[in-house]
Design an enzyme around this catalytic site. Structure first.
Site, short mmCIF file in Angstrom:
data_model
loop_
_atom_site.label_atom_id
_atom_site.label_comp_id
_atom_site.label_asym_id
_atom_site.label_seq_id
_atom_site.Cartn_x
_atom_site.Cartn_y
_atom_site.Cartn_z
N LYS A 29 0.83 -1.21 0.00
CA LYS A 29 0.00 0.00 0.00
C LYS A 29 0.87 1.26 0.00
CE LYS A 29 -3.61 -0.05 2.68
NZ LYS A 29 -5.04 0.17 2.67
N ARG A 98 -3.11 2.92 8.69
CA ARG A 98 -3.47 1.73 7.91
C ARG A 98 -2.29 0.78 7.79
NH1 ARG A 98 -7.93 2.96 4.36
NH2 ARG A 98 -8.61 5.08 4.74
N MET A 109 -5.28 -7.48 8.83
CA MET A 109 -4.65 -6.61 9.83
C MET A 109 -5.50 -5.36 10.05
SD MET A 109 -0.65 -7.16 8.99
CE MET A 109 -0.87 -6.62 7.32
N ARG A 343 -3.26 -1.10 -6.48
CA ARG A 343 -2.28 -2.20 -6.51
C ARG A 343 -2.59 -3.04 -7.73
NH1 ARG A 343 -5.31 -5.15 -1.57
NH2 ARG A 343 -7.17 -5.48 -2.79
N HIS A 459 -2.53 -43.06 -0.26
CA HIS A 459 -2.60 -43.79 -1.51
C HIS A 459 -3.64 -43.17 -2.43
CE1 HIS A 459 -4.19 -47.01 -4.15
NE2 HIS A 459 -2.90 -47.30 -4.30
N SER A 786 17.62 -41.04 -11.97
CA SER A 786 16.33 -40.39 -11.84
C SER A 786 16.04 -40.27 -10.35
CB SER A 786 15.25 -41.20 -12.54
OG SER A 786 14.00 -40.57 -12.37
#
Ligand code: PEP
Ligand code: MG
Length: 902
Positions: A29, A98, A109, A343, A459, A786
């Site tokens: 911000k 803020r 927040m 933003r 599984h 591998s």
């Protein structure tokens, strides 16, 4: 200020001093407010307290030295600029405080508005507002409410009750019906509530209000919901938040004021246009709280043509400047437009692709940047069918979203029933407490799999993901009763044949049918939609970006597939070979009986007979796969799991034998089986007789497989095809193991291939830590490595891959021991280090050694970046993750810095 080193300890930045690239320091911000200020846009003046100040505060429990003085200096300069003083009784400056972290954490927040109001400045505010007492007292009561709740933890309901009380006394439901006297009374009531809970009067000193509010924002970084959100979104816990102190502007000063939010494009679909909401005579929190209904932003044109025009101009400017979708918050105070936030906006997965494509068309970004703007998780989301009208349905349970997608169907409890109903054309959901390898056919036949136990690597989860099948695991509210063919959840009883719907992304379980729509992106990958002609912005964007990713990437992408159908699909999805063909599935079903014969063989002759019977079946399996992968490498892994997995469970067999004996039946065969199962029983089968150990102990087993592979390759080549087999030995820990297998394999291969031109490589999995640590030796006997990262993680951490996720990972995640299961995303520090060592030492011993990975991590976006960085040649993953891996391999190749696309 003079006492500070201005570089080392600058904790406060005026908006004019920052810019959008300072997000680490100023938060999203703050950085963007600074950017807009410097673009000359109308931003209410203010300053930002850095994340460093927050971190220092959180570590030491007190504000760092110098912070107070810097705030004072910036406040004074703000007061000079505005010509008002904070809390001045006649003409007060008011500010909002803020939060603003590097990554947006919406609503997690704190924010406090109207700081600077007290019993005296409330009168000054009324004067400023042209004698609007009502507005001034409303602002004051909002301050006490927000301050009380966020700074002093006064229960929010108490304020709400007091407000309801006054409305009830007045006989109204609407806040707007309260007049100045009512609100003055409310302020008194709020002050009493405040005093009751805090043991002190509401602070009248504006600077004290400001300092306490700043401290509360710092503290809110560690609020429970913020911690949870960060964990969910994988946001690091140590970033801290910045705090923005911004001059208040008011959208609630009358009909010529208001507040709104807008997007520069549709964040849902990516479509171009203006999307937003506006609320006249209101403050931002009213919009968020949904107290009154907003109107579409376009209606602002009628209300305030000038501000509307100005807003559109600013939005166009922001898009061009940020070269991306922006979202904004604005306020109009008596006809004057103010920008409160912008933003780069969050968007859906579909919009991310569509917008990236559009911005390339518009010449704002190039294809590299477009590729950087999307990610594999978004692509994966787009590849699953999804529920329509999800919101009309209430889930009855929630498990773990183990394999994404949406599926509806009739409930079945056994694999056999799943196969039966599917053959009749029914959609079925296989419901089990947990699945085991015997459920494979049922899982293939089912639309989705629902289990009441197990985590993301159970599984059911692993196999379902492999098949691209929807799976919800660990829905522990379900009481599954297989013999009774029903499950209960809450008050509901669901019987075989009843319809349920499961969402493998959210883990939600619904009763009844929720309509499902197929993914057009999968249709495109399947070749059913032509991106050149189709009028579908998403498919065209995906095509374009995938094409670029393919051109950019260095990593090859192969698939894990053990059937012709999977191989074929993976190839359509862009696989460049098979990196892991597991052969154990080829020993199940009808062939189980042959495996039993092999295990129970009393002599060499019987064993050879059993192997001879298996050979042509295996050969046919490989022919089919080599054909589908014509011209591309196919890594076939020799059988890996302990053989007793192919026999009935010990307890079940023991019971059967006892019952049959009781009845006086002939149980010679069952007894032999039982004896074999007892003989082969292991306390730790994962660490027992499996992989290469099996090949060294059971004569002829690996030899049969090697022969089948070589014969299949020769058969394909004789038919005019091209087979490129690579034989892979599992679970090797010492070069001697590999050398022994290799010597026999080479002999058989030489005998079979003759002059057919078939070339067979022999290599090994690296999945035992010792193999990684002795890779230099092992490379002498291996043409390729591998990395079997499932076992390497299991053995590297000592975590049973079948148990631990459900057992205790929740606690590890909670404690932050890791941010994500190491079975899901590679643990770069530990297991990754083993990979690095093996890659380096393996290549040092054998230059050009081919390196790949075939564990689950091969299709995990973050892990793909790691494998790129370590220099592997390819990743191999389940067919459905092949496009994801292609995309991420492309992104890894163009990502030169550690920037992120969150
Ligand atoms: C591995 O361990 O990573 C691997 C690919 O083998 P499996 O999952 O079959 O044990
Ligand atoms: Mg393994």
């Amino acid at each position: 200020m003079a006492a500070h080193d201005p570089v080392e300890h600058k904790y406060v930045y005026d908006f004019a001093e920052g810019n959008k690239d300072l997000k680490d320091l100023l938060g999203g911000k703050g950085a963007n407010l600074a950017e807009m200020t410097n673009l000359g846009l109308p931003v209410p003046p203010g300053f930002t307290i850095t994340t460093e100040a927050c971190k220092a505060y959180l570590t030491t429990g007190r504000e760092p030295d110098g912070l107070a003085a810097q705030i004072e200096a910036h406040l004074e300069s703000l007061e000079r600029e505005m010509g008002r003083r904070l809390g001045d009784p006649d003409d007060p400056l008011l500010v909002s405080v803020r939060s603003g972290a590097k990554f947006s954490m919406p609503g997690m927040m704190e924010t406090v508005l109207n700081v600077g109001l007290n019993d005296r400045s409330v009168v000054g505010l009324s004067n400023q507002a042209g004698g609007n007492d009502r507005f001034a007292w409303d602002s004051y009561r909002r301050l006490i409410q927000m301050f009380g709740k966020t700074v002093c933890e006064v229960p929010g309901e108490e304020f709400e009750h007091a407000l309801d009380e006054i409305k009830r006394a007045k006989g109204t439901h609407n806040d707007l019906d309260l007049d100045a006297d009512d609100l003055r009374g409310l302020v008194d009531a709020y002050k009493q509530i405040f005093a009751k809970h805090t043991g002190r009067e509401f602070p009248q000193e504006p600077r004290e209000q400001l300092d306490l509010a700043i401290r509360a924002v710092f503290d809110s970084w560690n609020a429970e919901r913020a911690v949870l959100y960060r964990r969910q979104e994988r946001i690091p816990a140590d970033l801290g938040t910045a705090v923005n102190v911004v001059t208040m502007v008011f959208g609630n000063l009358g009909p010529d004021s208001g507040t709104g939010v807008a997007f520069t494009r549709d964040p849902g679909s990516g479509a171009q246009g203006i999307y937003g909401d506006y609320l006249a005579n209101a403050q931002g929190e009213d919009v968020v709280a949904g107290i009154r209904n907003t109107v579409p932003l376009q209606e602002l044109e009628q209300l305030d043509k000038t501000s509307y025009g100005q807003l559109l101009g600013i939005m166009a400017r922001l898009e061009e400047h940020y070269k991306d979708l922006c979202d904004i918050e604005f306020t109009i105070e008596r006809g004057k437009l103010w920008m409160l936030q912008t933003r780069v906006g969050k968007r859906t997965a579909a919009a991310a692709f569509v917008i990236a494509g559009q911005l390339v068309d518009e010449g704002l970004i190039d294809l590299d940047e477009a590729l950087h703007r999307v990610n594999g998780a978004q692509l994966a989301q787009l590849m699953f069918p999804r529920f329509q009208l999800d919101h009309e349905f209430e889930p009855v349970a929630k498990g773990i979203g183990a394999s994404p997608g949406a599926a509806s169907g009739k409930v079945v409890f056994t694999s056999a029933r799943a196969v039966e109903l599917a053959a009749e054309g029914e959609s079925v959901i296989l419901v089990r407490r947990e699945t085991n390898p015997d459920d494979l056919n049922g899982m293939i036949a089912a639309q989705g799999i629902l289990t009441s136990r197990g985590g993301k690597t159970s599984h059911a989860a692993v196999v379902a993901r492999g098949m691209g099948k929807t799976c919800v695991s660990g829905a522990d509210e379900l009481e599954v009763n297989v013999p009774a063919k029903k499950f209960t959840v809450g008050d509901h009883v669901v019987n075989e044949g009843d319809v349920v719907s499961i969402d493998g992304t959210t883990g939600k379980v619904y009763l009844g049918e929720v309509p499902v729509m197929p993914s057009e992106v999968v249709q495109y990958f399947e070749g059913e939609l032509d991106p050149e002609t189709i009028d579908d912005a998403l498919v065209r964007a995906v095509h374009r970006i995938m094409t670029h990713a393919d051109a950019a990437r260095r990593l090859r992408v192969r698939t894990n597939a053990d059937t012709g159908a999977d191989a074929a699909r993976a190839r359509r999805f862009g696989a460049e070979g098979i990196g892991l063909c597991r052969t154990e599935h080829m020993f199940l079903g009808d062939r189980r009986e042959l495996v039993e014969r092999l295990i129970l063989a009393s002599g060499e002759r019987e064993r050879e007979d059993a192997l001879a019977a298996l050979l042509p079946l295996q050969r046919a399996d490989f022919i089919e796969i080599f054909r589908e992968m014509d011209g591309l490498p196919v890594t076939v892994r020799l059988i890996d799991p302990p053989l007793h997995e192919f026999l009935p469970p010990l307890e079940q067999l023991a019971v059967n034998v006892a019952v049959a004996q009781e009845r006086g039946e002939d149980v010679a065969k069952e007894e032999a089986l039982l004896a074999a199962v007892r003989r082969m029983h292991e306390e730790n089968p994962m660490l027992g007789l499996r992989g290469v150990r099996l090949g060294l102990v059971i004569p002829g087993l690996f030899a049969m497989q090697v022969r089948a592979i070589a014969e299949a390759a020769v058969a394909v080549v004789r038919d005019g095809g091209t087979a490129c087999p690579e034989i892979m030995v599992p679970l090797v820990g010492a070069v001697q193991e590999l050398e022994t297998v290799r010597a026999e394999a080479e002999r058989i291969i030489a005998e079979v291939v003759g002059d057919s031109g078939v070339e067979v490589l022999i290599g090994t999995m690296i999945e035992v830590p010792r193999a990684a640590l002795t890779a230099g030796q092992i490379a002498e006997a291996a043409e390729f490595f591998s990395f079997g990262t499932n076992d390497l993680t299991q053995m590297g951490w000592g975590f049973s891959r079948d148990d631990v996720e459900g057992a205790f990972f929740w606690r590890y995640l909670e404690l932050g021991i890791f941010g994500i299961s190491p079975f899901e995303s590679i643990d770069t520090d530990g297991v990754g280090r083993l990979i690095r060592i093996a890659a380096e030492e393996g290549r040092a011993a054998r230059p050009g050694l081919k390196l790949g990975v075939c564990g689950e991590h091969g299709g995990d976006p973050d892990s793909v970046h790691f494998f790129h960085e370590v220099g592997l040649d390819y990743v191999s993953c389940s067919p459905f993750r092949v496009p994801v891996a292609r995309l991420e391999a492309g992104r890894a190749a163009i990502t030169t810095t550690g920037s992120d696309s969150r």
